[in-house]
Design a protein around this motif. Structure first.
Motif, PDB file in Angstrom:
ATOM      1  N   MET A   1       0.827  -1.204   0.000  1.00  0.00           N
ATOM      2  CA  MET A   1       0.000   0.000   0.000  1.00  0.00           C
ATOM      3  C   MET A   1       0.863   1.257   0.000  1.00  0.00           C
ATOM      4  O   MET A   1       0.718   2.155   0.836  1.00  0.00           O
ATOM      5  CB  MET A   1      -0.944  -0.024   1.216  1.00  0.00           C
ATOM      6  CG  MET A   1      -2.043  -1.057   1.119  1.00  0.00           C
ATOM      7  SD  MET A   1      -3.330  -0.638  -0.110  1.00  0.00           S
ATOM      8  CE  MET A   1      -2.956  -1.791  -1.408  1.00  0.00           C
ATOM      9  N   LYS A   2       1.788   1.317  -0.939  1.00  0.00           N
ATOM     10  CA  LYS A   2       2.716   2.450  -1.013  1.00  0.00           C
ATOM     11  C   LYS A   2       1.999   3.775  -1.247  1.00  0.00           C
ATOM     12  O   LYS A   2       2.530   4.843  -0.941  1.00  0.00           O
ATOM     13  CB  LYS A   2       3.754   2.202  -2.103  1.00  0.00           C
ATOM     14  CG  LYS A   2       4.733   1.080  -1.771  1.00  0.00           C
ATOM     15  CD  LYS A   2       5.774   0.910  -2.861  1.00  0.00           C
ATOM     16  CE  LYS A   2       6.752  -0.190  -2.500  1.00  0.00           C
ATOM     17  NZ  LYS A   2       7.781  -0.394  -3.554  1.00  0.00           N
ATOM     18  N   LYS A   3       0.785   3.727  -1.790  1.00  0.00           N
ATOM     19  CA  LYS A   3       0.044   4.960  -2.054  1.00  0.00           C
ATOM     20  C   LYS A   3      -0.320   5.706  -0.777  1.00  0.00           C
ATOM     21  O   LYS A   3      -0.659   6.883  -0.812  1.00  0.00           O
ATOM     22  CB  LYS A   3      -1.228   4.655  -2.858  1.00  0.00           C
ATOM     23  CG  LYS A   3      -2.255   3.808  -2.127  1.00  0.00           C
ATOM     24  CD  LYS A   3      -3.514   3.587  -2.961  1.00  0.00           C
ATOM     25  CE  LYS A   3      -3.284   2.616  -4.087  1.00  0.00           C
ATOM     26  NZ  LYS A   3      -4.551   2.307  -4.824  1.00  0.00           N
ATOM     27  N   PHE A   4      -0.226   5.023   0.379  1.00  0.00           N
ATOM     28  CA  PHE A   4      -0.556   5.663   1.653  1.00  0.00           C
ATOM     29  C   PHE A   4       0.683   5.984   2.491  1.00  0.00           C
ATOM     30  O   PHE A   4       0.593   6.179   3.705  1.00  0.00           O
ATOM     31  CB  PHE A   4      -1.544   4.801   2.445  1.00  0.00           C
ATOM     32  CG  PHE A   4      -2.806   4.518   1.675  1.00  0.00           C
ATOM     33  CD1 PHE A   4      -3.609   5.548   1.228  1.00  0.00           C
ATOM     34  CD2 PHE A   4      -3.165   3.219   1.367  1.00  0.00           C
ATOM     35  CE1 PHE A   4      -4.767   5.295   0.500  1.00  0.00           C
ATOM     36  CE2 PHE A   4      -4.317   2.948   0.637  1.00  0.00           C
ATOM     37  CZ  PHE A   4      -5.112   3.986   0.199  1.00  0.00           C
ATOM     38  N   ILE A   5       1.835   6.023   1.838  1.00  0.00           N
ATOM     39  CA  ILE A   5       3.055   6.486   2.491  1.00  0.00           C
ATOM     40  C   ILE A   5       3.225   7.971   2.174  1.00  0.00           C
ATOM     41  O   ILE A   5       3.072   8.396   1.031  1.00  0.00           O
ATOM     42  CB  ILE A   5       4.277   5.689   1.991  1.00  0.00           C
ATOM     43  CG1 ILE A   5       4.158   4.224   2.440  1.00  0.00           C
ATOM     44  CG2 ILE A   5       5.583   6.297   2.493  1.00  0.00           C
ATOM     45  CD1 ILE A   5       5.233   3.315   1.882  1.00  0.00           C
ATOM     46  N   GLY A   6       3.499   8.750   3.206  1.00  0.00           N
ATOM     47  CA  GLY A   6       3.647  10.190   3.011  1.00  0.00           C
ATOM     48  C   GLY A   6       2.607  10.960   3.793  1.00  0.00           C
ATOM     49  O   GLY A   6       2.274  10.593   4.928  1.00  0.00           O
ATOM     50  N   THR A   7       2.059  11.997   3.188  1.00  0.00           N
ATOM     51  CA  THR A   7       1.116  12.879   3.876  1.00  0.00           C
ATOM     52  C   THR A   7      -0.276  12.771   3.282  1.00  0.00           C
ATOM     53  O   THR A   7      -0.504  13.097   2.106  1.00  0.00           O
ATOM     54  CB  THR A   7       1.585  14.350   3.776  1.00  0.00           C
ATOM     55  OG1 THR A   7       2.890  14.458   4.336  1.00  0.00           O
ATOM     56  CG2 THR A   7       0.638  15.261   4.538  1.00  0.00           C
ATOM     57  N   GLY A   8      -1.206  12.303   4.103  1.00  0.00           N
ATOM     58  CA  GLY A   8      -2.620  12.407   3.781  1.00  0.00           C
ATOM     59  C   GLY A   8      -3.200  13.561   4.571  1.00  0.00           C
ATOM     60  O   GLY A   8      -2.663  13.942   5.613  1.00  0.00           O
ATOM     61  N   VAL A   9      -4.274  14.141   4.088  1.00  0.00           N
ATOM     62  CA  VAL A   9      -4.916  15.228   4.827  1.00  0.00           C
ATOM     63  C   VAL A   9      -6.385  14.902   5.079  1.00  0.00           C
ATOM     64  O   VAL A   9      -7.087  14.431   4.186  1.00  0.00           O
ATOM     65  CB  VAL A   9      -4.793  16.586   4.118  1.00  0.00           C
ATOM     66  CG1 VAL A   9      -3.377  17.113   4.216  1.00  0.00           C
ATOM     67  CG2 VAL A   9      -5.242  16.525   2.669  1.00  0.00           C
ATOM     68  N   ALA A  10      -6.821  15.150   6.326  1.00  0.00           N
ATOM     69  CA  ALA A  10      -8.218  14.951   6.723  1.00  0.00           C
ATOM     70  C   ALA A  10      -8.984  16.221   6.373  1.00  0.00           C
ATOM     71  O   ALA A  10      -8.987  17.196   7.128  1.00  0.00           O
ATOM     72  CB  ALA A  10      -8.293  14.655   8.212  1.00  0.00           C
ATOM     73  N   LEU A  11      -9.622  16.211   5.218  1.00  0.00           N
ATOM     74  CA  LEU A  11     -10.221  17.420   4.667  1.00  0.00           C
ATOM     75  C   LEU A  11     -11.386  17.951   5.504  1.00  0.00           C
ATOM     76  O   LEU A  11     -12.199  17.172   6.018  1.00  0.00           O
ATOM     77  CB  LEU A  11     -10.716  17.150   3.242  1.00  0.00           C
ATOM     78  CG  LEU A  11      -9.626  16.899   2.193  1.00  0.00           C
ATOM     79  CD1 LEU A  11     -10.245  16.322   0.925  1.00  0.00           C
ATOM     80  CD2 LEU A  11      -8.876  18.191   1.879  1.00  0.00           C
TER      81      LEU A  11
END
Length: 293
Positions: A1-11
């Motif tokens: 699940m490399k797409k969820f490495i880094g910064t996600g934001v809770a909009l």
């Protein structure tokens, strides 16, 4: 699940002055964070004031974000609660075509045992057609999902891929990082300790402050993930005051004050929350003006 490495934001969910949903502002915020370098979007979490949105409003919010995103970034949708059967039913009846994963909060108010938490997520895992990110936030749920429970769930269910760990406890986070399965992601849910968690082996953060200052915050996390400690710390200490400010009078009142300063949306929230005070808005305004000076 490399797409969820880094910064996600809770909009956030922006509102007009009459508290109706401002879809134009929401689309502009999506563009703001994408251009700022954010890695993925988190929709209908706590920061979105999801508990005070109607079912129709939730659909409008998701549709607005999906359209504005235009398949550029992965989308995580919040589906959780303290009624296991209702969560399972929502998973089965919600259109998840454009959703990459589900963020599901540990049951709140009921205060289940660790076995109850395990059984709750077992039922969700068996019902979900999408990967699941667990969400541990004891400050809101009044129960702490212990590392042993997270590790048990991660081991038993292949579609439970990550945990958003927001206990504010770096030692608990390190216990998770030490023992979770190899490909399981430990994601910070606390902006203030997200960088230390990354240095300890974490996968990044689902952030509140990151949507206000996406360029600086996402760069900080990228530097942390590549081991650039000195450079990452420099950005962290630069952003630190704003992290304090946005939670000073509760979330999302603070981050909405940031968006008002940036002319992206109003600072309006829905009761029982109230808008940030003028004093707090002034602190945020001064910080924002000085961020890149």
């Amino acid at each position: 699940m490399k797409k969820f490495i880094g910064t996600g934001v809770a909009l956030v969910t922006p509102f007009h002055a009459n508290t109706s949903v401002d879809t134009n502002a929401l689309a502009n915020i999506v563009e703001h964070v994408i251009k700022g370098g954010i890695n993925y979007l988190v929709v209908l979490g706590t920061t979105a004031e999801s508990v005070v949105l109607t079912a129709d409003e939730k659909i409008r919010v998701v549709d607005t974000i999906v359209k504005a995103n235009n398949k550029r970034l992965p989308i995580v949708l919040g589906i959780g609660g303290n009624n296991t059967a209702a969560v399972v039913n929502e998973l089965k009846t919600t259109d998840l075509e454009h959703i990459d994963a589900i963020l599901s909060v540990s049951p709140y108010y009921n205060r289940p045992t660790q076995e109850g938490i395990y059984q709750h997520f077992k039922a969700i895992a068996e019902a979900s057609p999408k990967p699941i990110i667990l969400y541990n936030v004891p400050g809101r749920t009044s129960s702490n999902m212990l590392p042993e429970t997270v590790i048990r769930l991660a081991t038993d269910f292949d579609n439970i891929i990550a945990v958003k760990e927001a206990a504010g406890d770096i030692v608990q986070a390190m216990r998770l990082l030490k023992d979770v399965p190899k490909d399981f992601l430990v994601i910070s849910g606390d902006d203030m300790i997200s960088l230390p968690m990354v240095f300890a082996g974490g996968a990044g953060v689902i952030s509140v402050i990151g949507q206000g200052y996406p360029k600086e915050f996402s760069e900080m996390i990228r530097l942390g993930l590549t081991g650039s400690v000195k450079e990452a710390n420099k950005l962290h200490y630069k952003i630190m005051p704003a992290i304090d400010y946005i939670f000073e009078e509760g979330n999302p009142a603070g981050i909405k004050a940031v968006f008002e300063k940036l002319n992206l949306s109003r600072a309006t929230v829905r009761l029982p929350l109230v808008e940030a005070s003028d004093a707090l808005k002034q602190k945020i305004s001064t910080f924002t003006d000085g961020l890149n000076s």
